[in-house]
Design an enzyme around this catalytic site. Structure first.
Site, PDB file in Angstrom:
ATOM      1  N   GLY A 221       0.708  -1.198  -0.041  1.00 58.06           N
ATOM      2  CA  GLY A 221      -0.128  -0.106  -0.014  1.00 58.06           C
ATOM      3  C   GLY A 221       0.989   1.352   0.022  1.00 58.06           C
ATOM      4  N   ALA A 222       0.216   2.280  -0.449  1.00 63.69           N
ATOM      5  CA  ALA A 222       0.946   3.705  -0.398  1.00 63.69           C
ATOM      6  C   ALA A 222       0.539   4.667  -0.085  1.00 63.69           C
ATOM      7  CB  ALA A 222       1.620   3.589  -1.945  1.00 63.69           C
ATOM      8  N   GLU A 228       3.188   5.907   6.569  1.00 64.70           N
ATOM      9  CA  GLU A 228       3.565   6.189   8.184  1.00 64.70           C
ATOM     10  C   GLU A 228       4.013   4.900   8.860  1.00 64.70           C
ATOM     11  OE1 GLU A 228       0.508   9.834   9.184  1.00 64.70           O
ATOM     12  OE2 GLU A 228       0.000   7.623   9.738  1.00 64.70           O
ATOM     13  N   HIS A 497      11.441  34.048  14.157  1.00 64.22           N
ATOM     14  CA  HIS A 497      12.816  33.589  13.759  1.00 64.22           C
ATOM     15  C   HIS A 497      13.615  33.035  15.019  1.00 64.22           C
ATOM     16  CE1 HIS A 497      16.188  33.539  11.269  1.00 64.22           C
ATOM     17  NE2 HIS A 497      16.756  34.384  12.197  1.00 64.22           N
TER      18      HIS A 497
HETATM   19  P1  FAD Z   1     -13.661   4.465  15.022  1.00 63.81           P
HETATM   20  O1  FAD Z   1     -13.064   5.406  15.896  1.00 63.81           O
HETATM   21  O2  FAD Z   1     -13.328   3.580  14.081  1.00 63.81           O
HETATM   22  O3  FAD Z   1     -14.694   3.968  16.142  1.00 63.81           O
HETATM   23  C1  FAD Z   1     -15.802   3.098  15.783  1.00 63.81           C
HETATM   24  C2  FAD Z   1     -16.017   1.953  16.850  1.00 63.81           C
HETATM   25  O4  FAD Z   1     -17.107   1.312  16.723  1.00 63.81           O
HETATM   26  C3  FAD Z   1     -14.879   1.060  16.890  1.00 63.81           C
HETATM   27  O5  FAD Z   1     -14.383   0.777  18.201  1.00 63.81           O
HETATM   28  C4  FAD Z   1     -15.670  -0.379  16.383  1.00 63.81           C
HETATM   29  O6  FAD Z   1     -15.080  -1.284  17.195  1.00 63.81           O
HETATM   30  C5  FAD Z   1     -17.129  -0.045  17.041  1.00 63.81           C
HETATM   31  N1  FAD Z   1     -18.127  -0.752  16.353  1.00 63.81           N
HETATM   32  C6  FAD Z   1     -18.169  -1.269  15.018  1.00 63.81           C
HETATM   33  N2  FAD Z   1     -19.474  -1.858  14.775  1.00 63.81           N
HETATM   34  C7  FAD Z   1     -20.013  -1.818  15.934  1.00 63.81           C
HETATM   35  C8  FAD Z   1     -21.251  -2.330  16.131  1.00 63.81           C
HETATM   36  N3  FAD Z   1     -21.987  -3.148  15.325  1.00 63.81           N
HETATM   37  N4  FAD Z   1     -21.594  -2.297  17.633  1.00 63.81           N
HETATM   38  C9  FAD Z   1     -20.854  -1.678  18.542  1.00 63.81           C
HETATM   39  N5  FAD Z   1     -19.886  -1.276  18.210  1.00 63.81           N
HETATM   40  C10 FAD Z   1     -19.340  -1.055  16.942  1.00 63.81           C
HETATM   41  N6  FAD Z   1      -6.777  10.412  12.041  1.00 63.81           N
HETATM   42  C11 FAD Z   1      -6.214  11.587  12.355  1.00 63.81           C
HETATM   43  O7  FAD Z   1      -7.013  12.687  12.624  1.00 63.81           O
HETATM   44  N7  FAD Z   1      -4.637  11.707  12.618  1.00 63.81           N
HETATM   45  C12 FAD Z   1      -4.290  10.616  12.516  1.00 63.81           C
HETATM   46  O8  FAD Z   1      -2.956  10.705  12.889  1.00 63.81           O
HETATM   47  C13 FAD Z   1      -4.737   9.215  12.310  1.00 63.81           C
HETATM   48  N8  FAD Z   1      -3.830   8.205  12.292  1.00 63.81           N
HETATM   49  C14 FAD Z   1      -4.275   7.231  12.010  1.00 63.81           C
HETATM   50  C15 FAD Z   1      -3.651   6.006  11.697  1.00 63.81           C
HETATM   51  C16 FAD Z   1      -4.077   4.743  11.232  1.00 63.81           C
HETATM   52  C17 FAD Z   1      -3.463   3.658  11.301  1.00 63.81           C
HETATM   53  C18 FAD Z   1      -5.404   4.616  11.265  1.00 63.81           C
HETATM   54  C19 FAD Z   1      -6.075   3.177  10.748  1.00 63.81           C
HETATM   55  C20 FAD Z   1      -6.360   5.732  10.991  1.00 63.81           C
HETATM   56  C21 FAD Z   1      -5.812   6.795  11.546  1.00 63.81           C
HETATM   57  N9  FAD Z   1      -6.421   8.233  11.426  1.00 63.81           N
HETATM   58  C22 FAD Z   1      -5.947   9.266  11.994  1.00 63.81           C
HETATM   59  C23 FAD Z   1      -8.063   8.003  11.184  1.00 63.81           C
HETATM   60  C24 FAD Z   1      -8.896   7.959  12.497  1.00 63.81           C
HETATM   61  O9  FAD Z   1      -8.357   6.891  13.402  1.00 63.81           O
HETATM   62  C25 FAD Z   1     -10.315   7.825  12.290  1.00 63.81           C
HETATM   63  O10 FAD Z   1     -10.553   8.739  11.241  1.00 63.81           O
HETATM   64  C26 FAD Z   1     -11.130   7.921  13.394  1.00 63.81           C
HETATM   65  O11 FAD Z   1     -10.889   6.996  14.391  1.00 63.81           O
HETATM   66  C27 FAD Z   1     -12.769   7.792  13.062  1.00 63.81           C
HETATM   67  O12 FAD Z   1     -13.484   7.836  14.135  1.00 63.81           O
HETATM   68  P2  FAD Z   1     -14.829   7.092  14.244  1.00 63.81           P
HETATM   69  O13 FAD Z   1     -15.616   7.508  15.305  1.00 63.81           O
HETATM   70  O14 FAD Z   1     -15.660   7.413  12.829  1.00 63.81           O
HETATM   71  O15 FAD Z   1     -14.524   5.618  14.176  1.00 63.81           O
HETATM   72  P1  NDP Z   2      -6.220   4.401   1.453  1.00 66.07           P
HETATM   73  O1  NDP Z   2      -7.597   4.063   0.841  1.00 66.07           O
HETATM   74  O2  NDP Z   2      -5.884   5.842   1.353  1.00 66.07           O
HETATM   75  O3  NDP Z   2      -4.958   3.889   0.474  1.00 66.07           O
HETATM   76  C1  NDP Z   2      -5.015   2.578   0.298  1.00 66.07           C
HETATM   77  C2  NDP Z   2      -3.751   2.061  -0.373  1.00 66.07           C
HETATM   78  O4  NDP Z   2      -3.648   0.776  -0.596  1.00 66.07           O
HETATM   79  C3  NDP Z   2      -3.538   2.887  -1.757  1.00 66.07           C
HETATM   80  O5  NDP Z   2      -2.157   3.146  -1.875  1.00 66.07           O
HETATM   81  C4  NDP Z   2      -3.903   1.895  -2.693  1.00 66.07           C
HETATM   82  O6  NDP Z   2      -3.230   1.773  -3.797  1.00 66.07           O
HETATM   83  C5  NDP Z   2      -3.494   0.557  -2.122  1.00 66.07           C
HETATM   84  N1  NDP Z   2      -4.026  -0.711  -2.478  1.00 66.07           N
HETATM   85  C6  NDP Z   2      -5.365  -1.094  -2.540  1.00 66.07           C
HETATM   86  N2  NDP Z   2      -5.575  -1.937  -2.905  1.00 66.07           N
HETATM   87  C7  NDP Z   2      -4.203  -2.680  -3.012  1.00 66.07           C
HETATM   88  C8  NDP Z   2      -3.981  -4.048  -3.928  1.00 66.07           C
HETATM   89  N3  NDP Z   2      -4.670  -4.989  -3.969  1.00 66.07           N
HETATM   90  N4  NDP Z   2      -2.562  -4.091  -3.882  1.00 66.07           N
HETATM   91  C9  NDP Z   2      -1.683  -3.325  -3.718  1.00 66.07           C
HETATM   92  N5  NDP Z   2      -2.077  -1.843  -3.195  1.00 66.07           N
HETATM   93  C10 NDP Z   2      -3.466  -1.728  -2.790  1.00 66.07           C
HETATM   94  O7  NDP Z   2      -6.041   3.772   2.769  1.00 66.07           O
HETATM   95  P2  NDP Z   2      -5.368   4.034   4.093  1.00 66.07           P
HETATM   96  O8  NDP Z   2      -5.763   2.588   4.727  1.00 66.07           O
HETATM   97  O9  NDP Z   2      -3.867   4.491   3.968  1.00 66.07           O
HETATM   98  O10 NDP Z   2      -6.039   5.158   4.931  1.00 66.07           O
HETATM   99  C11 NDP Z   2      -7.529   5.434   5.438  1.00 66.07           C
HETATM  100  C12 NDP Z   2      -7.698   6.687   5.789  1.00 66.07           C
HETATM  101  O11 NDP Z   2      -7.396   6.723   7.042  1.00 66.07           O
HETATM  102  C13 NDP Z   2      -6.995   7.913   5.118  1.00 66.07           C
HETATM  103  O12 NDP Z   2      -7.857   8.311   4.059  1.00 66.07           O
HETATM  104  C14 NDP Z   2      -6.869   8.720   6.061  1.00 66.07           C
HETATM  105  O13 NDP Z   2      -8.112   9.870   6.195  1.00 66.07           O
HETATM  106  C15 NDP Z   2      -7.088   8.210   7.354  1.00 66.07           C
HETATM  107  N6  NDP Z   2      -5.622   8.159   8.200  1.00 66.07           N
HETATM  108  C16 NDP Z   2      -5.220   9.618   8.529  1.00 66.07           C
HETATM  109  C17 NDP Z   2      -4.076   9.396   8.969  1.00 66.07           C
HETATM  110  C18 NDP Z   2      -3.417  10.686   9.495  1.00 66.07           C
HETATM  111  O14 NDP Z   2      -4.194  11.603   9.598  1.00 66.07           O
HETATM  112  N7  NDP Z   2      -2.111  10.934   9.526  1.00 66.07           N
HETATM  113  C19 NDP Z   2      -2.891   8.355   9.037  1.00 66.07           C
HETATM  114  C20 NDP Z   2      -3.826   7.187   8.562  1.00 66.07           C
HETATM  115  C21 NDP Z   2      -4.782   7.080   8.113  1.00 66.07           C
HETATM  116  P3  NDP Z   2      -3.925   2.697  -5.269  1.00 66.07           P
HETATM  117  O15 NDP Z   2      -3.553   4.355  -4.946  1.00 66.07           O
HETATM  118  O16 NDP Z   2      -3.180   2.127  -6.255  1.00 66.07           O
HETATM  119  O17 NDP Z   2      -5.501   2.534  -5.100  1.00 66.07           O
END
Ligand code: FAD
Ligand code: NDP
Length: 522
Positions: A221-222, A228, A497
């Site tokens: 993925g990219a 990160e 600065h």
């Molecule tokens: P979530 O936080 O995903 O919460 C949903 C909850 O509902 C979960 O606990 C789930 O288990 C629960 N749930 C699901 N189905 C049910 C059900 N049927 N019944 C009861 N509970 C259920 N965003 C940033 O702003 N900055 C970042 O640096 C950042 N880094 C990230 C890094 C990673 C690796 C990832 C994956 C995401 C990152 N994000 C970041 C994105 C951010 O985490 C999400 O946008 C945010 O958590 C979304 O909040 P939400 O309330 O929509 O859902």
């Molecule tokens: P994205 O949907 O943004 O990216 C998915 C990546 O996986 C793309 O690079 C895509 O490539 C690649 N991919 C998908 N399918 C395949 C495959 N079959 N083989 C190879 N590569 C594949 O998802 P992320 O999970 O990275 O992020 C989800 C969201 O979480 C973000 O949009 C962001 O809002 C949130 N997030 C925020 C962070 C922050 O605020 N710092 C940090 C992490 C997540 P291609 O471009 O070719 O489709």
């Protein structure tokens, strides 16, 4: 419509229609059943759900929150707080910090600190990070209790528009009734249909909970998650490869995205460009390495071995288990996300009393502060007479790669597409952070780009910053951007600065001029 008292304490039993008259019979709910009738039921205790529930409880409403974590394919599970707290922003930023400290130790020696050879221990980092996350889980539970929000560690699914079934891990069922529901179930990593992926690969749901080092790692993925994770894995000394199918950081400014990758590559991350995985195997038994077969864009096949494969191939909403077919909530067929914006309310679904916030909602930035703000504003509208809608435009973001990238507004490509090349001006500048000078760190990817309209004062349309502390730097500019600041305002701003942020207000070279964007020190 029935009175609130009737709605809370009685359940509609049957209606007898005789001629023009209709007799409605109610059944009085037992005290146990009455206690399960809420002003608001929130499904999902993550960033959005918790903020909405706490705000609603603050208005004296009777609120329930359900949060249930489906274990990952590798069996990882966690506590209350959702993605951000457990498997997203928080552990990610802490591991990013662990990696940055490694670089700081090297720098420190050049600043006079006599530091002997140091080793990194994944095990110790994991204890610290996972312990902190558990403390956040606990804090969230305490906060819900303090605010009199009923917390159910149970999976919610809809029986109808006003009824939710909650099933806990032991299979015990409860029925919760309300005339207002908020769906905030977020999303989970999605694995492509590649043989061996489910059995052998991990996702971001697992990497932050590993007790031992993942070793030599392939990140597929990219986008945000992939880059990160690859960044901090490389930073703590692991042999890390990123497999990019098409382009890095799709939808971001591609000049910035390429610089992010260049920096990572120069600092040890390997890249397999225009490749995708074909198969993952563990040919030598459970403790042997993984063999990954992959293909490049020219159809050539390769294979390599890794200790860990981390799939960061996107996320899918957690809508499948909600039984939305029992409600009138509409879902986008291809993304599986919930459609919002009905009746002029950004978070209202097609069911009159069901709302959705956060990652589960179609066409919204998947970011924690977005979910939190949307949840709070929704509670204000539902229970405090507010009319204020969430504004999803002009949201800033930062990608926490080893050289951080922060931005607000649109990319150069998008600006050209939307306004035409002749109508925009692109200012750009390379710069050298002062902190890089003594340790002689390479600053060739520290770069800033400001895109504005050419006419008038030059309304800003995009600000992009690549360098140290990008999130901190860009946050203030997001406020200026929202306030409609122009390039003239930026140029009139006096810098602080010596900082990296001041480079943004010193910017004066346009791409159109053809002059070098290389900046010399003050
Ligand atoms: P979530 O936080 O995903 O919460 C949903 C909850 O509902 C979960 O606990 C789930 O288990 C629960 N749930 C699901 N189905 C049910 C059900 N049927 N019944 C009861 N509970 C259920 N965003 C940033 O702003 N900055 C970042 O640096 C950042 N880094 C990230 C890094 C990673 C690796 C990832 C994956 C995401 C990152 N994000 C970041 C994105 C951010 O985490 C999400 O946008 C945010 O958590 C979304 O909040 P939400 O309330 O929509 O859902
Ligand atoms: P994205 O949907 O943004 O990216 C998915 C990546 O996986 C793309 O690079 C895509 O490539 C690649 N991919 C998908 N399918 C395949 C495959 N079959 N083989 C190879 N590569 C594949 O998802 P992320 O999970 O990275 O992020 C989800 C969201 O979480 C973000 O949009 C962001 O809002 C949130 N997030 C925020 C962070 C922050 O605020 N710092 C940090 C992490 C997540 P291609 O471009 O070719 O489709």
């Amino acid at each position: 419509m029935y009175s609130p008292l009737l709605r809370k304490n009685y359940q509609h039993f049957k209606s007898l229609i005789k001629g023009n008259s209709c007799t409605v019979i109610f059944r009085k709910l037992s005290s146990q059943e009455q206690s399960q009738v809420y002003d608001l039921v929130v499904v999902g205790g993550g960033s959005g759900g918790l903020s909405c529930a706490k705000a609603a409880a603050g208005f004296g409403k009777k609120v329930a929150v359900l949060d249930f974590v489906r274990p990952s394919a590798q069996g990882t599970k966690w506590g209350l707080g959702g993605t951000c707290v457990n498997v997203g922003c928080i552990p990610k930023k802490l591991m990013h910090q662990a990696a940055l400290l490694g670089q700081s130790i090297k720098d420190a020696r050049r600043f006079g600190w006599n530091i002997p050879e140091v080793n990194f221990s994944w095990e110790e980092m994991a204890v610290g990070v996972q312990g902190y996350v558990r403390s956040l889980n606990w804090n969230h539970r305490v906060q819900l209790k303090d605010k009199n929000v009923d917390y159910f560690n149970a999976k919610g699914s809809f029986v109808d528009d006003n009824t939710l079934e909650a099933v806990d891990a032991k299979g015990q069922k409860q029925i919760l009734k309300s005339n207002k529901f908020v769906i905030a179930v977020g999303g989970r990593p999605h694995f492509p249909d590649v043989p061996g992926v489910v059995e052998h690969a991990i996702s971001s749901d697992d990497v932050f909970w590993l007790k031992n080092s993942p070793g030599k790692t392939l990140v597929v993925g990219a986008s945000y998650v992939a880059l990160e994770c690859a960044g901090f894995l490389t930073g703590v000394g692991l042999d890390t490869t990123v497999m990019i199918r098409s382009m890095p950081l799709r939808a971001f400014d591609q000049e910035m995205a390429q610089l992010v990758c260049n920096h990572m590559e120069k600092h040890g991350t390997k890249f397999l460009r225009k490749c995708h995985p074909l198969q993952i195997d563990r040919p030598n038994g459970p403790s042997g390495p993984l063999t990954v077969k992959y293909r490049n864009h020219q159809g050539k096949e390769f294979s390599d071995t890794y200790d860990t494969v981390l799939m960061a191939t996107g996320r899918r909403p957690e809508t499948q288990t909600l039984q939305l077919q029992n409600t009138s909530v509409q879902v986008d067929q291809s993304s599986g996300k919930i459609l919002g914006g009905f009746d002029g309310d950004g978070e209202k679904t097609s069911a009159a009393n069901i709302y959705a916030i956060g990652d589960v909602l179609q066409d919204r930035p998947e970011l924690t502060p977005v979910a939190i703000k949307a949840g709070k504003l929704l509670a204000n509208r539902l229970f405090d007479g507010s009319k204020l809608q969430m504004d999803y435009d002009k949201v800033g973001t930062a990608v926490f790669t080893p050289l951080e990238y922060g931005c607000v507004g649109i990319s150069e490509e998008a600006a050209i597409h939307r306004f035409g090349e002749d109508n925009i001006e692109v200012y750009h500048s390379f710069y050298k952070p002062l902190e890089y000078t003594i340790p002689e760190r390479d600053a060739s990817q520290c770069f800033i780009k400001v895109i504005c309209m050419r006419e008038g004062a030059g309304k800003l349309v995009g600000i992009h910053y690549l360098g140290p502390n990008a999130g901190e730097v860009i946050q203030g500019f997001v406020t200026a951007f929202r306030a409609g600041a122009s390039m003239t305002t930026v140029m009139r701003t006096v810098g602080i600065h010596p900082t990296c942020a001041e480079e943004l207000v010193k910017i004066n070279i346009t791409k159109r001029s053809g002059l070098s964007p290389l900046v010399t020190a003050c």
